[in-house]
Design a protein around this motif. Structure first.
Motif, PDB file in Angstrom:
ATOM      1  N   GLU A   1      -2.330   3.073  10.917  1.00  0.00           N
ATOM      2  CA  GLU A   1      -3.243   3.376   9.549  1.00  0.00           C
ATOM      3  C   GLU A   1      -4.077   2.456  10.088  1.00  0.00           C
ATOM      4  O   GLU A   1      -4.890   1.713   9.120  1.00  0.00           O
ATOM      5  CB  GLU A   1      -1.593   2.778   8.964  1.00  0.00           C
ATOM      6  N   GLN A   2      -3.759   1.705  10.766  1.00  0.00           N
ATOM      7  CA  GLN A   2      -4.482   0.599  11.453  1.00  0.00           C
ATOM      8  C   GLN A   2      -5.107   0.514  12.979  1.00  0.00           C
ATOM      9  O   GLN A   2      -4.339   1.036  14.025  1.00  0.00           O
ATOM     10  CB  GLN A   2      -4.168  -0.825  11.131  1.00  0.00           C
ATOM     11  N   ALA A   3      -6.106   0.212  13.227  1.00  0.00           N
ATOM     12  CA  ALA A   3      -6.733   0.368  14.651  1.00  0.00           C
ATOM     13  C   ALA A   3      -8.109  -0.150  14.888  1.00  0.00           C
ATOM     14  O   ALA A   3      -8.814  -0.341  14.001  1.00  0.00           O
ATOM     15  CB  ALA A   3      -6.703   2.092  15.201  1.00  0.00           C
ATOM     16  N   LEU A   4      -7.735  -1.784  15.852  1.00  0.00           N
ATOM     17  CA  LEU A   4      -8.858  -2.094  16.050  1.00  0.00           C
ATOM     18  C   LEU A   4      -9.803  -2.693  14.869  1.00  0.00           C
ATOM     19  O   LEU A   4     -11.069  -2.129  15.405  1.00  0.00           O
ATOM     20  CB  LEU A   4      -9.582  -1.263  17.252  1.00  0.00           C
ATOM     21  N   GLY A   5      -8.601  -3.210  14.199  1.00  0.00           N
ATOM     22  CA  GLY A   5      -9.253  -4.265  13.208  1.00  0.00           C
ATOM     23  C   GLY A   5      -9.809  -3.091  11.885  1.00  0.00           C
ATOM     24  O   GLY A   5     -10.076  -3.247  11.252  1.00  0.00           O
ATOM     25  N   VAL A   6      -9.874  -2.041  12.254  1.00  0.00           N
ATOM     26  CA  VAL A   6      -9.861  -0.665  11.229  1.00  0.00           C
ATOM     27  C   VAL A   6      -8.857  -0.115  10.273  1.00  0.00           C
ATOM     28  O   VAL A   6      -8.261   0.263  10.565  1.00  0.00           O
ATOM     29  CB  VAL A   6     -11.004   0.761  11.577  1.00  0.00           C
ATOM     30  N   GLY A   7      -8.940  -0.256   8.736  1.00  0.00           N
ATOM     31  CA  GLY A   7      -8.029   0.479   8.162  1.00  0.00           C
ATOM     32  C   GLY A   7      -7.730  -0.370   7.469  1.00  0.00           C
ATOM     33  O   GLY A   7      -8.413  -1.010   6.693  1.00  0.00           O
ATOM     34  N   ARG A   8      -5.768   0.504   6.361  1.00  0.00           N
ATOM     35  CA  ARG A   8      -6.140  -0.325   4.941  1.00  0.00           C
ATOM     36  C   ARG A   8      -5.093  -1.217   5.193  1.00  0.00           C
ATOM     37  O   ARG A   8      -3.835  -0.949   6.458  1.00  0.00           O
ATOM     38  CB  ARG A   8      -4.914   0.321   4.806  1.00  0.00           C
ATOM     39  N   PHE A   9      -5.320  -2.651   5.188  1.00  0.00           N
ATOM     40  CA  PHE A   9      -4.925  -3.647   5.315  1.00  0.00           C
ATOM     41  C   PHE A   9      -4.358  -4.238   4.028  1.00  0.00           C
ATOM     42  O   PHE A   9      -4.691  -5.004   4.111  1.00  0.00           O
ATOM     43  CB  PHE A   9      -5.516  -4.963   5.566  1.00  0.00           C
ATOM     44  N   GLU A  10      -4.383  -3.825   3.158  1.00  0.00           N
ATOM     45  CA  GLU A  10      -3.363  -4.143   1.893  1.00  0.00           C
ATOM     46  C   GLU A  10      -2.418  -3.265   1.542  1.00  0.00           C
ATOM     47  O   GLU A  10      -2.973  -2.098   1.260  1.00  0.00           O
ATOM     48  CB  GLU A  10      -4.753  -4.836   0.637  1.00  0.00           C
ATOM     49  N   PRO A  11      -1.620  -3.262   0.371  1.00  0.00           N
ATOM     50  CA  PRO A  11      -0.622  -2.927  -0.135  1.00  0.00           C
ATOM     51  C   PRO A  11      -1.047  -1.320  -1.259  1.00  0.00           C
ATOM     52  O   PRO A  11      -2.283  -1.882  -1.475  1.00  0.00           O
ATOM     53  CB  PRO A  11       0.722  -3.479  -0.858  1.00  0.00           C
ATOM     54  N   PRO A  12      -0.682  -0.254  -1.372  1.00  0.00           N
ATOM     55  CA  PRO A  12      -0.792   0.788  -2.084  1.00  0.00           C
ATOM     56  C   PRO A  12      -0.420   0.089  -3.962  1.00  0.00           C
ATOM     57  O   PRO A  12      -0.287  -1.062  -4.007  1.00  0.00           O
ATOM     58  CB  PRO A  12      -0.349   2.016  -2.198  1.00  0.00           C
ATOM     59  N   PRO A  13      -1.975   0.710  -4.505  1.00  0.00           N
ATOM     60  CA  PRO A  13      -1.949  -0.005  -5.472  1.00  0.00           C
ATOM     61  C   PRO A  13      -0.473  -0.520  -7.066  1.00  0.00           C
ATOM     62  O   PRO A  13       0.121   1.427  -6.061  1.00  0.00           O
ATOM     63  CB  PRO A  13      -3.160   0.763  -6.670  1.00  0.00           C
ATOM     64  N   ALA A  14      -0.103  -0.703  -7.038  1.00  0.00           N
ATOM     65  CA  ALA A  14       1.226  -0.439  -7.887  1.00  0.00           C
ATOM     66  C   ALA A  14       1.567   0.415  -9.319  1.00  0.00           C
ATOM     67  O   ALA A  14       0.907   1.093  -9.650  1.00  0.00           O
ATOM     68  CB  ALA A  14       0.574  -1.718  -9.129  1.00  0.00           C
ATOM     69  N   ARG A  15       1.790   1.135  -9.373  1.00  0.00           N
ATOM     70  CA  ARG A  15       2.018   2.074 -10.714  1.00  0.00           C
ATOM     71  C   ARG A  15       2.538   2.035 -11.546  1.00  0.00           C
ATOM     72  O   ARG A  15       3.376   1.320 -11.944  1.00  0.00           O
ATOM     73  CB  ARG A  15       2.724   3.654  -9.483  1.00  0.00           C
TER      74      ARG A  15
END
Length: 100
Positions: free
Chosen positions: A86-100
């Motif tokens: 999900e993250q590699a070398l500083g790239v990727g998603r670093f925030e939680p998924p949106p609330a439903r």
């Protein structure tokens, strides 16, 4: 294609395997160049970690079993995990998924 983490656990002392290091390294080089082994290396605690790219866990297991040290009974590769990067070398998603 999916990524898999393989824990390559020693079954014999490292000194016993070194006579066959060239075979192991040739296998690693072949599969790194083919894009099947993405990362490989040993830990200070003993197990090696291989990151494989394969179509299924079964395919990753079959590939790992072709390693010379595994075939000689020097390493165990029965511990394999499907890995979602999900993250590699500083790239990727670093925030939680949106609330439903």
């Amino acid at each position: 294609m999916q990524w898999y983490v393989v824990l390559s656990k020693p079954l014999v002392p490292r000194e016993k395997t070194m006579e066959y290091a060239a075979k192991n390294l040739a296998w690693m080089k072949e599969h790194h160049e083919a894009g099947r082994v993405m990362f490989s290396g040993r830990t200070t605690e003993g197990p090696g970690i291989w990151i494989l790219k394969a179509g299924s866990k079964e395919e990753a297991s079959e590939l790992a079993k072709t390693n010379p040290w595994v075939q000689m009974g020097f390493r165990d590769v029965s511990e394999i995990y499907e890995w979602t990067v999900e993250q590699a070398l500083g790239v990727g998603r670093f925030e939680p998924p949106p609330a439903r």
